[in-house]
Design a protein around this motif. Structure first.
Motif, mmCIF file in Angstrom:
data_model
loop_
_atom_site.group_PDB
_atom_site.id
_atom_site.type_symbol
_atom_site.label_atom_id
_atom_site.label_comp_id
_atom_site.label_asym_id
_atom_site.label_seq_id
_atom_site.Cartn_x
_atom_site.Cartn_y
_atom_site.Cartn_z
ATOM 1 N N ASP A 50 -3.756 3.944 6.916
ATOM 2 C CA ASP A 50 -4.551 4.875 6.116
ATOM 3 C C ASP A 50 -4.315 4.630 4.622
ATOM 4 O OD1 ASP A 50 -2.162 6.049 5.377
ATOM 5 O OD2 ASP A 50 -2.378 7.778 6.712
ATOM 6 N N ALA A 51 -4.904 5.498 3.796
ATOM 7 C CA ALA A 51 -4.866 5.299 2.341
ATOM 8 C C ALA A 51 -3.439 5.267 1.785
ATOM 9 C CB ALA A 51 -5.672 6.397 1.652
ATOM 10 N N ASP A 52 -2.482 5.894 2.508
ATOM 11 C CA ASP A 52 -1.092 5.903 2.053
ATOM 12 C C ASP A 52 -0.256 4.786 2.672
ATOM 13 O OD1 ASP A 52 -1.526 8.228 0.504
ATOM 14 O OD2 ASP A 52 -1.355 9.463 2.320
ATOM 15 N N GLY A 53 -0.915 3.932 3.455
ATOM 16 C CA GLY A 53 -0.186 2.843 4.084
ATOM 17 C C GLY A 53 0.422 3.205 5.430
ATOM 18 N N SER A 67 -11.160 -0.152 -3.014
ATOM 19 C CA SER A 67 -9.890 0.523 -3.219
ATOM 20 C C SER A 67 -9.419 1.019 -1.851
ATOM 21 C CB SER A 67 -10.087 1.702 -4.182
ATOM 22 O OG SER A 67 -8.910 2.471 -4.233
ATOM 23 N N ILE A 68 -8.092 1.104 -1.683
ATOM 24 C CA ILE A 68 -7.593 1.565 -0.386
ATOM 25 C C ILE A 68 -7.562 3.091 -0.394
ATOM 26 C CG2 ILE A 68 -5.679 1.447 1.260
ATOM 27 C CD1 ILE A 68 -5.023 -1.286 0.038
ATOM 28 N N ALA A 114 0.842 -1.208 0.000
ATOM 29 C CA ALA A 114 0.000 0.000 0.000
ATOM 30 C C ALA A 114 0.871 1.250 0.000
ATOM 31 C CB ALA A 114 -0.944 -0.004 1.198
ATOM 32 N N VAL A 115 1.947 1.229 0.805
ATOM 33 C CA VAL A 115 2.886 2.363 0.823
ATOM 34 C C VAL A 115 3.440 2.599 -0.589
ATOM 35 C CG1 VAL A 115 5.136 3.164 1.672
ATOM 36 C CG2 VAL A 115 3.549 2.001 3.242
ATOM 37 N N ASP A 116 3.712 1.505 -1.290
ATOM 38 C CA ASP A 116 4.281 1.602 -2.643
ATOM 39 C C ASP A 116 3.226 1.897 -3.708
ATOM 40 O OD1 ASP A 116 6.650 1.022 -1.406
ATOM 41 O OD2 ASP A 116 6.672 -1.095 -1.987
ATOM 42 N N GLY A 117 1.978 2.153 -3.272
ATOM 43 C CA GLY A 117 0.982 2.614 -4.227
ATOM 44 C C GLY A 117 -0.040 1.583 -4.669
ATOM 45 N N GLN A 118 0.080 0.361 -4.178
ATOM 46 C CA GLN A 118 -0.911 -0.648 -4.550
ATOM 47 C C GLN A 118 -2.248 -0.306 -3.894
ATOM 48 O OE1 GLN A 118 -2.823 -2.786 -6.334
ATOM 49 N NE2 GLN A 118 -0.841 -3.800 -6.695
ATOM 50 N N GLN A 119 -3.303 -0.111 -4.701
ATOM 51 C CA GLN A 119 -4.591 0.275 -4.134
ATOM 52 C C GLN A 119 -5.631 -0.822 -4.230
ATOM 53 O OE1 GLN A 119 -5.542 4.250 -5.884
ATOM 54 N NE2 GLN A 119 -5.230 4.832 -3.731
ATOM 55 N N ASN A 120 -5.264 -1.918 -4.885
ATOM 56 C CA ASN A 120 -6.221 -3.007 -5.076
ATOM 57 C C ASN A 120 -6.169 -3.988 -3.894
ATOM 58 O OD1 ASN A 120 -7.636 -5.285 -5.847
ATOM 59 N ND2 ASN A 120 -7.034 -5.096 -8.013
ATOM 60 N N PRO A 121 -7.229 -4.050 -3.082
ATOM 61 C CA PRO A 121 -7.220 -4.922 -1.900
ATOM 62 C C PRO A 121 -6.983 -6.386 -2.266
ATOM 63 C CG PRO A 121 -9.152 -3.502 -1.887
ATOM 64 C CD PRO A 121 -8.503 -3.308 -3.210
ATOM 65 N N ALA A 122 -7.541 -6.832 -3.387
ATOM 66 C CA ALA A 122 -7.457 -8.253 -3.748
ATOM 67 C C ALA A 122 -6.012 -8.691 -3.963
ATOM 68 C CB ALA A 122 -8.295 -8.526 -4.993
ATOM 69 N N ILE A 123 -5.207 -7.796 -4.572
ATOM 70 C CA ILE A 123 -3.802 -8.139 -4.845
ATOM 71 C C ILE A 123 -3.011 -8.241 -3.542
ATOM 72 C CG2 ILE A 123 -1.678 -7.265 -5.919
ATOM 73 C CD1 ILE A 123 -3.446 -6.175 -8.196
ATOM 74 N N ILE A 124 -3.289 -7.315 -2.621
ATOM 75 C CA ILE A 124 -2.604 -7.365 -1.321
ATOM 76 C C ILE A 124 -3.024 -8.619 -0.550
ATOM 77 C CG2 ILE A 124 -2.420 -6.224 0.921
ATOM 78 C CD1 ILE A 124 -2.564 -3.531 -0.535
ATOM 79 N N VAL A 125 -4.324 -8.909 -0.543
ATOM 80 C CA VAL A 125 -4.825 -10.073 0.194
ATOM 81 C C VAL A 125 -4.211 -11.360 -0.358
ATOM 82 C CG1 VAL A 125 -6.909 -11.505 0.532
ATOM 83 C CG2 VAL A 125 -6.979 -9.049 1.034
ATOM 84 N N LYS A 126 -4.060 -11.441 -1.693
ATOM 85 C CA LYS A 126 -3.488 -12.647 -2.284
ATOM 86 C C LYS A 126 -2.029 -12.822 -1.862
ATOM 87 C CE LYS A 126 -2.867 -15.376 -6.462
ATOM 88 N NZ LYS A 126 -1.682 -15.957 -5.839
ATOM 89 N N GLU A 127 -1.269 -11.749 -1.863
ATOM 90 C CA GLU A 127 0.145 -11.821 -1.470
ATOM 91 C C GLU A 127 0.284 -12.291 -0.020
ATOM 92 O OE1 GLU A 127 2.796 -11.575 -3.269
ATOM 93 O OE2 GLU A 127 4.247 -11.713 -1.599
ATOM 94 N N VAL A 128 -0.529 -11.697 0.870
ATOM 95 C CA VAL A 128 -0.474 -12.065 2.300
ATOM 96 C C VAL A 128 -0.863 -13.533 2.473
ATOM 97 C CG1 VAL A 128 -1.508 -11.638 4.574
ATOM 98 C CG2 VAL A 128 -0.913 -9.708 3.091
ATOM 99 N N THR A 129 -1.916 -13.946 1.772
ATOM 100 C CA THR A 129 -2.377 -15.332 1.851
ATOM 101 C C THR A 129 -1.279 -16.299 1.413
ATOM 102 O OG1 THR A 129 -4.595 -14.546 1.310
ATOM 103 C CG2 THR A 129 -4.211 -16.922 1.121
ATOM 104 N N ASP A 130 -0.627 -15.986 0.296
ATOM 105 C CA ASP A 130 0.418 -16.858 -0.241
ATOM 106 C C ASP A 130 1.602 -16.959 0.717
ATOM 107 O OD1 ASP A 130 -1.108 -17.318 -2.444
ATOM 108 O OD2 ASP A 130 -0.015 -15.953 -3.783
ATOM 109 N N LEU A 131 2.005 -15.822 1.286
ATOM 110 C CA LEU A 131 3.155 -15.835 2.198
ATOM 111 C C LEU A 131 2.884 -16.753 3.395
ATOM 112 C CD1 LEU A 131 4.234 -12.057 2.247
ATOM 113 C CD2 LEU A 131 5.608 -14.010 1.458
#
Lengths: 289, 289
Positions: free
Chosen positions: B279-282, B254-255, B212-229
């Protein structure tokens, strides 16, 4: 007498007061009659600060009930309250009491599937919710209710015990018209003929109690007599005539404990309720404390 | 430090104190770790009287949950509480808190059908009920919770707002082990291997937040990464990985607002939860007040 309309302001005020004073509280939906005023007078005499609330609580009205029709006359209420010596009237707006969709739902699982609760599903859930909010806003030491709403008193008793509210419940006798009709804000909606017939609620209950005094121990025989009297002398439709343990509100097979004999009758203009609470010998219980 | 075990005695004590003191309250189920102690230290520093309660509340455990297995060590708890400067420990018996079958049922209708609430039906109903009772017994001015139980904080927020409890909610940051694992009474039940793997909960959450800090705003992409880890680095079963608005706990597309990124993982010895709120900026939100 001070009038406060904001929840926040009321809560701040009570934070100040709670320290030095004993607080007596009479929750109402307004349109005061002598029943309300008797509660206020008692609250004034027993506490250093006496407070009443006027709030027609939408949560305790069913979808087909008389929320809009419920009588209101705030100007008159404020004058009458002032005459009793009440110190503060709390009269909040609906949007201040229920600002957002609630996350917390309260429901009553005992003492409700009988008497008025049976035909008013959700009514006492709404009563319990608004009283929880009012107790938290006012922080009273003593709270006053009339025994006319005996099932409400039983519910408040459970609410206080179950959730440990630091509040003493005081229930005072039903106040009656000279002919015996229990005072109610809804009486004004009765037609003239119905108002005359309505005396038969208290008259039938008193007959039922006398049967217990005379040794009748069978609840069914008393209930039948009360039912017949109301049927024969009024144009109303009887919702229920019941004889139950009090305050547990469970069926009894014999009158060998404190009981309530209660009726509800629907007239075209209003639905009326009344009750008597008495012991195994038929002696009237006038005041719970 | 005073230890009180009777509800009635506690209530009387608080009636005395409420007048002159500000009361800080830390409700707990005992088996203290640094998370609890941080809450107590804060309560001690911010209030003239600080109180903690120790009560393993049966109402918030499901039929197949770990009520009996929940760790208890009162002797150690009392020593640790005393070291923080806590004035009163309230440690009631179960039969004093729940003496009779309850008439009043409380349930939570929002903020519960997600995160831990989804797999623990009724859990937050039990939390809301016991907190209502404790708030009424203690009458605190401020109540302290840890943000580790972020859904609990969201529920307490709704409880206080909906029912007008005259209490300020203070939520403090999750306290962590040196490797990042969130402190929990249940950590002692982890097997050695599981304890090592468990670091991946906080590590995965932190990776998600960095996205999120790096600008990723799509929750699904973040959730997938966390799930995989978590899947790739632990032997646990993932109950959920979710990214929701906070404290409303609703799905976001969107975040673009304050959110919670939360996980729950079941190991053989214990079920662990962790979260980050940002927050929205991580940017991490460390403390709600």
């Amino acid at each position: 007498m001070e009038i406060i309309r904001s929840v926040k302001e009321m809560q701040n005020k009570m934070k100040e007061l709670a320290s030095q004073e004993t607080i007596g509280f009479v929750p109402t939906m307004g349109y005061f009659h002598e029943g309300h005023l008797a509660l206020m007078t008692e609250a004034v005499s027993e506490n250093s600060i006496a407070i009443t609330s006027i709030f027609v609580n939408p949560l305790q009205f069913g979808p087909n009930e008389d929320f809009d029709k419920y009588p209101r006359d705030e100007k008159r209420d404020l004058r009458l309250a002032e005459e009793t010596g009440i110190d503060i009237v709390f009269a909040p707006e609906q949007k201040d009491m229920y600002p957002v969709e609630m996350t917390v739902a309260m429901s009553m699982t005992n003492r409700v599937d009988t008497l008025c609760g049976r035909s008013r599903p959700g009514h006492f859930d709404g009563v319990g919710t608004v009283l929880t909010k009012l107790f938290n806003i006012i922080s009273p030491d003593r709270v006053y209710f009339g025994l006319k709403d005996a099932q409400q008193v039983a519910i408040v008793d459970a609410l206080i015990e179950d959730l440990n509210f630091p509040v003493e419940l005081i229930a005072l006798p039903t106040v009656r018209e000279p002919d015996g009709l229990a005072k109610s804000s809804r009486n004004v909606n009765l037609k003239t003929k119905e108002r005359k017939e309505a005396v038969w609620l208290s008259r039938a209950l008193e007959t039922g109690r006398q049967m217990a005094v005379d040794g009748q121990q069978n609840p069914a025989i008393i209930v039948k007599e009360v039912t017949d009297l109301i049927k024969n002398h009024t144009s109303g439709t009887t919702d229920y005539v019941e004889l139950l343990s009090y305050p547990n509100l469970e069926p009894v097979h014999s009158i060998d404990q404190q009981v309530i004999l209660a009726v509800a009758v629907k007239f075209s203009g209003a639905r009326l309720i009344d009750n008597l609470i008495f012991d195994a010998d038929g002696n009237l219980i006038r005041r719970l404390r």
